[in-house]
Motif scaffolding. Sequence first.
Motif, PDB file in Angstrom:
ATOM      1  N   TYR A   1      -1.786   0.538  -2.570  1.00  0.00           N
ATOM      2  CA  TYR A   1      -1.552   1.839  -3.185  1.00  0.00           C
ATOM      3  C   TYR A   1      -2.076   1.739  -4.603  1.00  0.00           C
ATOM      4  O   TYR A   1      -1.821   0.761  -5.281  1.00  0.00           O
ATOM      5  CB  TYR A   1      -0.055   2.165  -3.253  1.00  0.00           C
ATOM      6  CG  TYR A   1       0.639   2.209  -1.923  1.00  0.00           C
ATOM      7  CD1 TYR A   1       0.642   3.365  -1.171  1.00  0.00           C
ATOM      8  CD2 TYR A   1       1.306   1.094  -1.431  1.00  0.00           C
ATOM      9  CE1 TYR A   1       1.296   3.422   0.050  1.00  0.00           C
ATOM     10  CE2 TYR A   1       1.959   1.139  -0.216  1.00  0.00           C
ATOM     11  CZ  TYR A   1       1.953   2.300   0.524  1.00  0.00           C
ATOM     12  OH  TYR A   1       2.590   2.351   1.724  1.00  0.00           O
TER      13      TYR A   1
ATOM     14  N   HIS B   1      -2.726   7.348  -7.470  1.00  0.00           N
ATOM     15  CA  HIS B   1      -2.566   8.184  -6.283  1.00  0.00           C
ATOM     16  C   HIS B   1      -1.100   8.214  -5.852  1.00  0.00           C
ATOM     17  O   HIS B   1      -0.391   7.228  -5.992  1.00  0.00           O
ATOM     18  CB  HIS B   1      -3.437   7.600  -5.158  1.00  0.00           C
ATOM     19  CG  HIS B   1      -3.472   8.428  -3.927  1.00  0.00           C
ATOM     20  ND1 HIS B   1      -4.170   9.598  -3.840  1.00  0.00           N
ATOM     21  CD2 HIS B   1      -2.884   8.260  -2.736  1.00  0.00           C
ATOM     22  CE1 HIS B   1      -4.015  10.110  -2.643  1.00  0.00           C
ATOM     23  NE2 HIS B   1      -3.229   9.316  -1.960  1.00  0.00           N
ATOM     24  N   ASP B   2      -0.688   9.327  -5.293  1.00  0.00           N
ATOM     25  CA  ASP B   2       0.690   9.476  -4.826  1.00  0.00           C
ATOM     26  C   ASP B   2       0.944   8.597  -3.597  1.00  0.00           C
ATOM     27  O   ASP B   2       0.357   8.801  -2.543  1.00  0.00           O
ATOM     28  CB  ASP B   2       0.976  10.937  -4.489  1.00  0.00           C
ATOM     29  CG  ASP B   2       2.440  11.197  -4.190  1.00  0.00           C
ATOM     30  OD1 ASP B   2       3.211  10.228  -3.995  1.00  0.00           O
ATOM     31  OD2 ASP B   2       2.817  12.375  -4.156  1.00  0.00           O
ATOM     32  N   GLU B   3       1.821   7.637  -3.753  1.00  0.00           N
ATOM     33  CA  GLU B   3       2.139   6.663  -2.709  1.00  0.00           C
ATOM     34  C   GLU B   3       2.706   7.307  -1.444  1.00  0.00           C
ATOM     35  O   GLU B   3       2.566   6.779  -0.346  1.00  0.00           O
ATOM     36  CB  GLU B   3       3.136   5.660  -3.298  1.00  0.00           C
ATOM     37  CG  GLU B   3       3.437   4.486  -2.455  1.00  0.00           C
ATOM     38  CD  GLU B   3       4.330   3.498  -3.178  1.00  0.00           C
ATOM     39  OE1 GLU B   3       5.428   3.249  -2.662  1.00  0.00           O
ATOM     40  OE2 GLU B   3       3.946   2.990  -4.242  1.00  0.00           O
ATOM     41  N   ARG B   4       3.339   8.459  -1.589  1.00  0.00           N
ATOM     42  CA  ARG B   4       3.971   9.114  -0.436  1.00  0.00           C
ATOM     43  C   ARG B   4       2.964   9.557   0.625  1.00  0.00           C
ATOM     44  O   ARG B   4       3.340   9.759   1.775  1.00  0.00           O
ATOM     45  CB  ARG B   4       4.801  10.306  -0.894  1.00  0.00           C
ATOM     46  CG  ARG B   4       6.023   9.889  -1.721  1.00  0.00           C
ATOM     47  CD  ARG B   4       6.733  11.069  -2.269  1.00  0.00           C
ATOM     48  NE  ARG B   4       5.858  11.694  -3.272  1.00  0.00           N
ATOM     49  CZ  ARG B   4       6.179  12.734  -4.009  1.00  0.00           C
ATOM     50  NH1 ARG B   4       7.336  13.299  -3.872  1.00  0.00           N
ATOM     51  NH2 ARG B   4       5.338  13.226  -4.898  1.00  0.00           N
ATOM     52  N   GLU B   5       1.695   9.705   0.241  1.00  0.00           N
ATOM     53  CA  GLU B   5       0.669  10.118   1.202  1.00  0.00           C
ATOM     54  C   GLU B   5       0.274   8.988   2.140  1.00  0.00           C
ATOM     55  O   GLU B   5      -0.297   9.233   3.190  1.00  0.00           O
ATOM     56  CB  GLU B   5      -0.560  10.646   0.467  1.00  0.00           C
ATOM     57  CG  GLU B   5      -0.288  11.953  -0.251  1.00  0.00           C
ATOM     58  CD  GLU B   5      -1.518  12.461  -0.969  1.00  0.00           C
ATOM     59  OE1 GLU B   5      -2.636  12.324  -0.435  1.00  0.00           O
ATOM     60  OE2 GLU B   5      -1.352  12.989  -2.076  1.00  0.00           O
TER      61      GLU B   5
END
Length: 147
Positions: free
Chosen positions: A72, A76-80
């Motif tokens: 990750y 960048h948004d880790e939830r994606e």
Amino acid sequence: MNTLKLRFELDSSSFIEPKLIKKRSGKLLVDIQGRLEVFLNDHCFFLEPSLALLEFGMALKNWRQEEDFYYYTIEHDEREGPILAFNKIEENYWTIYSIWQLYESKELLALDRIIEAVDLFLLELDRELLKNYGFNMDEFITSKWIF
């Protein structure tokens, strides 16, 4: 046996402040960028023209190879989901996944093939870092990070 290749090219057009290089600033993790391509059996599985290559290299260098690998980026948004992942299926069989993959792979990779590709990537990245910035990943790790 299935093959894996990690190819990269540093972005030579981006300017990096010399004081950041001299201090081995942690900001370099995201400032040192470039193109990354991942090939499975000579087919391009992943292509990102602007990835934080130093950050990616550090993640690979710190990977405990008996465990799953998830990359990750702090950009960048880790939830994606992971930018790149190697997942252990059973003792010597692994899969590859990316939220940005070009196709879904059902190929199984042997751990030694993954390690071979990762080691070659890290060796080449170290050479390019040394040539372009005057340090390698080990020197970056042992330096005092200044953000």
